[in-house]
Write an enzyme that holds these catalytic residues in place. Structure first.
Site, mmCIF file in Angstrom:
data_model
loop_
_atom_site.group_PDB
_atom_site.id
_atom_site.type_symbol
_atom_site.label_atom_id
_atom_site.label_comp_id
_atom_site.label_asym_id
_atom_site.label_seq_id
_atom_site.Cartn_x
_atom_site.Cartn_y
_atom_site.Cartn_z
ATOM 1 N N GLN A 46 -0.363 17.990 128.372
ATOM 2 C CA GLN A 46 -0.537 18.814 129.578
ATOM 3 C C GLN A 46 -0.088 20.258 129.349
ATOM 4 O OE1 GLN A 46 0.778 18.131 134.046
ATOM 5 N NE2 GLN A 46 2.548 18.847 132.895
ATOM 6 N N SER A 82 14.609 19.053 129.080
ATOM 7 C CA SER A 82 14.173 18.372 130.309
ATOM 8 C C SER A 82 15.311 18.187 131.306
ATOM 9 C CB SER A 82 13.622 16.996 129.921
ATOM 10 O OG SER A 82 13.484 16.188 131.065
ATOM 11 N N GLU A 84 15.696 15.632 132.844
ATOM 12 C CA GLU A 84 16.182 14.258 132.666
ATOM 13 C C GLU A 84 17.543 14.237 131.967
ATOM 14 O OE1 GLU A 84 14.880 10.855 133.346
ATOM 15 O OE2 GLU A 84 14.116 12.173 134.903
ATOM 16 N N TYR A 106 15.000 8.472 126.342
ATOM 17 C CA TYR A 106 14.290 9.762 126.346
ATOM 18 C C TYR A 106 15.273 10.897 126.637
ATOM 19 C CZ TYR A 106 11.476 13.620 128.193
ATOM 20 O OH TYR A 106 10.937 14.868 128.438
HETATM 21 P P1 NAP Z 1 2.599 15.163 127.226
HETATM 22 O O1 NAP Z 1 1.401 15.466 128.075
HETATM 23 O O2 NAP Z 1 3.082 13.762 127.124
HETATM 24 O O3 NAP Z 1 2.263 15.701 125.741
HETATM 25 C C1 NAP Z 1 3.060 15.349 124.656
HETATM 26 C C2 NAP Z 1 2.418 15.914 123.412
HETATM 27 O O4 NAP Z 1 3.230 15.558 122.268
HETATM 28 C C3 NAP Z 1 1.011 15.398 123.104
HETATM 29 O O5 NAP Z 1 0.233 16.459 122.606
HETATM 30 C C4 NAP Z 1 1.261 14.383 122.002
HETATM 31 O O6 NAP Z 1 0.168 14.174 121.153
HETATM 32 C C5 NAP Z 1 2.375 15.083 121.241
HETATM 33 N N1 NAP Z 1 3.109 14.210 120.332
HETATM 34 C C6 NAP Z 1 3.774 13.074 120.643
HETATM 35 N N2 NAP Z 1 4.356 12.557 119.543
HETATM 36 C C7 NAP Z 1 4.043 13.386 118.523
HETATM 37 C C8 NAP Z 1 4.332 13.384 117.141
HETATM 38 N N3 NAP Z 1 5.064 12.439 116.580
HETATM 39 N N4 NAP Z 1 3.875 14.403 116.367
HETATM 40 C C9 NAP Z 1 3.119 15.384 116.917
HETATM 41 N N5 NAP Z 1 2.786 15.426 118.225
HETATM 42 C C10 NAP Z 1 3.248 14.439 119.008
HETATM 43 O O7 NAP Z 1 3.833 16.046 127.680
HETATM 44 P P2 NAP Z 1 3.881 17.364 128.619
HETATM 45 O O8 NAP Z 1 3.989 16.934 130.034
HETATM 46 O O9 NAP Z 1 2.839 18.306 128.200
HETATM 47 O O10 NAP Z 1 5.316 17.931 128.240
HETATM 48 C C11 NAP Z 1 5.486 18.823 127.143
HETATM 49 C C12 NAP Z 1 6.923 18.740 126.657
HETATM 50 O O11 NAP Z 1 7.809 19.079 127.714
HETATM 51 C C13 NAP Z 1 7.363 17.362 126.176
HETATM 52 O O12 NAP Z 1 8.262 17.566 125.117
HETATM 53 C C14 NAP Z 1 8.078 16.770 127.372
HETATM 54 O O13 NAP Z 1 9.007 15.810 126.945
HETATM 55 C C15 NAP Z 1 8.731 18.012 127.925
HETATM 56 N N6 NAP Z 1 8.994 18.035 129.360
HETATM 57 C C16 NAP Z 1 7.981 17.738 130.217
HETATM 58 C C17 NAP Z 1 8.214 17.834 131.592
HETATM 59 C C18 NAP Z 1 7.125 17.562 132.589
HETATM 60 O O14 NAP Z 1 7.450 17.372 133.769
HETATM 61 N N7 NAP Z 1 5.859 17.572 132.181
HETATM 62 C C19 NAP Z 1 9.481 18.247 132.061
HETATM 63 C C20 NAP Z 1 10.466 18.555 131.130
HETATM 64 C C21 NAP Z 1 10.211 18.464 129.779
HETATM 65 P P3 NAP Z 1 -0.957 13.041 121.462
HETATM 66 O O15 NAP Z 1 -1.889 13.670 122.452
HETATM 67 O O16 NAP Z 1 -1.552 12.829 120.128
HETATM 68 O O17 NAP Z 1 -0.250 11.859 122.026
HETATM 69 O O1 F7E Z 2 8.509 9.350 137.465
HETATM 70 C C1 F7E Z 2 9.191 6.994 140.255
HETATM 71 C C2 F7E Z 2 9.996 6.808 138.986
HETATM 72 O O2 F7E Z 2 7.202 8.942 135.392
HETATM 73 C C3 F7E Z 2 9.011 10.061 138.561
HETATM 74 C C4 F7E Z 2 8.409 13.350 132.419
HETATM 75 O O3 F7E Z 2 7.511 14.428 132.315
HETATM 76 O O4 F7E Z 2 9.633 14.448 134.159
HETATM 77 C C5 F7E Z 2 8.925 13.266 133.839
HETATM 78 O O5 F7E Z 2 9.786 12.129 133.921
HETATM 79 C C6 F7E Z 2 9.692 9.135 139.540
HETATM 80 C C7 F7E Z 2 10.680 8.167 138.906
HETATM 81 O O6 F7E Z 2 8.406 11.164 135.736
HETATM 82 C C8 F7E Z 2 6.275 4.874 139.939
HETATM 83 O O7 F7E Z 2 10.871 5.695 139.096
HETATM 84 C C9 F7E Z 2 7.837 5.204 141.392
HETATM 85 O O8 F7E Z 2 11.847 8.151 139.681
HETATM 86 O O9 F7E Z 2 6.405 10.696 137.018
HETATM 87 P P1 F7E Z 2 7.536 10.017 136.372
HETATM 88 P P2 F7E Z 2 9.928 11.232 135.222
HETATM 89 O O10 F7E Z 2 10.425 9.923 134.768
HETATM 90 O O11 F7E Z 2 10.702 11.968 136.272
HETATM 91 C C10 F7E Z 2 10.766 14.721 133.315
HETATM 92 C C11 F7E Z 2 11.368 16.032 133.774
HETATM 93 C C12 F7E Z 2 10.438 14.657 131.875
HETATM 94 O O12 F7E Z 2 11.035 15.364 131.068
HETATM 95 C C13 F7E Z 2 9.547 13.548 131.428
HETATM 96 O O13 F7E Z 2 8.982 13.845 130.162
HETATM 97 O O14 F7E Z 2 8.705 8.322 140.163
HETATM 98 N N1 F7E Z 2 8.068 6.055 140.368
HETATM 99 N N2 F7E Z 2 6.746 4.461 141.153
HETATM 100 C C14 F7E Z 2 7.111 5.889 139.453
HETATM 101 N N3 F7E Z 2 6.898 6.493 138.272
HETATM 102 C C15 F7E Z 2 5.827 6.112 137.549
HETATM 103 N N4 F7E Z 2 5.581 6.734 136.364
HETATM 104 N N5 F7E Z 2 4.976 5.107 137.972
HETATM 105 C C16 F7E Z 2 5.157 4.453 139.174
HETATM 106 O O15 F7E Z 2 4.396 3.577 139.540
#
Ligand code: NAP
Ligand code: F7E
Length: 318
Positions: free
Chosen positions: A12, A122, A124, A146
């Protein structure tokens, strides 16, 4: 022309960041990994993107790319990013989400220490911290493999900055979403489910804990903050968040309301979807980002939910 290397380009955030960097005139080298089937749906519109194979598990592959391109900026967005998977695959998560960053920093330190590096930390990491809202000084209490892996990488950012003098920063980003979110995350799962109910394809949507609270923003706003962090005079970590939290129930109610429906008729709770060690509430305080980066979220929660539901209906109708 400045060069940016982006890991996680197929994810994303990688897709929004690449778009914005290309608009700013960068040469963007996106790192993808070898898969048996291509997953470029988020980036296939970006013709100017240079794609190269590497894997966070493989130091040599990262080293070669840093040596070949000598990028001005590196954005480490790649990770195993889904919290429940980190319980079933804790070692893989530690390798990719934790050690992956250190492999990248080792490559930078050895061949191109002038590169500026962004690490995707993150919210988290705060887990069930006693501090709320959470800012850069709040106490960490990670509640999943994680979160532990991200916290390890976060501390390594600070150590490499202090010990090796690298320009490396952590963006501590709270949840950020978009129509490009993976289907397993709750916002997209809900948007997709609501659209399927609306189109008569299913009647029920199964979810886990509806009381958990998150600070949800729009991914495209958050990737702008990543870039800003690397343009500063000094390397510092920043929290990026809206400052407003909502429950999963709020999300579900709004999403169904967007299409004029009552969520209570369509949502079932499934105990199997409850988390082992739930993070109850996250709400960020992004004052530092506001003051030093001039960053503000542009998209508010109700607009984000509407954007995601409408995108899902349009997608399913094609
Ligand atoms: P995402 O959609 O899950 O994308 C993760 C990316 O990492 C994908 O391109 C995936 O490739 C790649 N990847 C996974 N394992 C790999 C490996 N071993 N070597 C090379 N590439 C690898 O995550 P996102 O939502 O864009 O988030 C981007 C970053 O921000 C992540 O590090 C996530 O943990 C962090 N983050 C996200 C959020 C959020 O709310 N979105 C918040 C805080 C931090 P494939 O497509 O091949 O699987
Ligand atoms: O869950 C609740 C679940 O999986 C959010 C990642 O991008 O943000 C993300 O992590 C909440 C949780 O995101 C369902 O229990 C209820 O409390 O969308 P999520 P996450 O775990 O907050 C952080 C900042 C990151 O860094 C991570 O990479 O929603 N929940 N029912 C559910 N969650 C999911 N997935 N599915 C359900 O059915």
């Amino acid at each position: 022309m400045r060069t940016a290397l982006v890991t996680g380009i197929t994810g994303q955030d990688g897709s929004y960041l690449a778009e914005q960097l290309l608009e700013r005139g960068y040469r963007v080298v996106g790192v993808h990994r070898r898969l048996s089937a291509e997953n470029h749906w988020r980036i296939e519109h970006l013709d100017a993107l240079v794609l190269r194979y590497a894997d966070l598990h493989d130091l040599g592959s990262l080293y070669d790319l840093v040596e070949e391109y000598r990028p001005d900026e590196i954005y480490n967005l790649a990770a195993q990013s889904f919290v429940p998977t980190s319980w079933t695959q804790p070692l893989l998560t530690a390798e990719a989400t934790g050690l992956g960053l250190v492999r990248l920093l080792e490559a930078v330190r050895r061949v191109h220490p002038a590169a500026r590096v962004y690490q995707a930390s993150s919210s988290e990491m705060f887990g069930n911290s006693p501090d709320c809202p959470q800012n850069e000084d709040s106490r960490f209490a990670p509640a999943s493999p994680y979160a532990c892996a991200k916290l390890y990488a976060h501390m390594m950012v600070q150590n490499y900055r202090q010990a090796h003098g690298l320009f490396v920063v952590s963006g501590i980003l709270f949840n950020h979403e978009s129509p490009r979110r993976g289907l397993e995350f709750v916002t997209r799962k809900v948007a997709h489910g609501v659209a399927r109910v609306h189109l008569g394809r299913v009647d029920k949507l199964r979810l886990g804990n509806l009381t958990a609270r998150r600070d949800w923003g729009f991914a495209g706003d958050y990737t702008q903050a990543m870039w800003s962090m690397l343009q500063q005079d000094r390397a510092r970590d920043f929290v990026v968040a809206t400052g407003v939290d909502h429950s999963v129930e709020d999300l579900v109610r709004l999403a169904f309301e967007t299409l004029g429906r009552d969520w209570r008729e369509h949502v079932e709770q499934d105990p199997r979807l409850f988390r082992r060690n739930e993070v109850v509430r996250l709400r960020g305080d992004a004052s530092r980002a506001r003051e030093s980066l001039g960053w503000e979220p542009r998209v508010q929660f109700p607009d984000l939910v509407r954007m995601m539901v409408e995108a899902e209906v349009a997608r399913l109708q094609v």
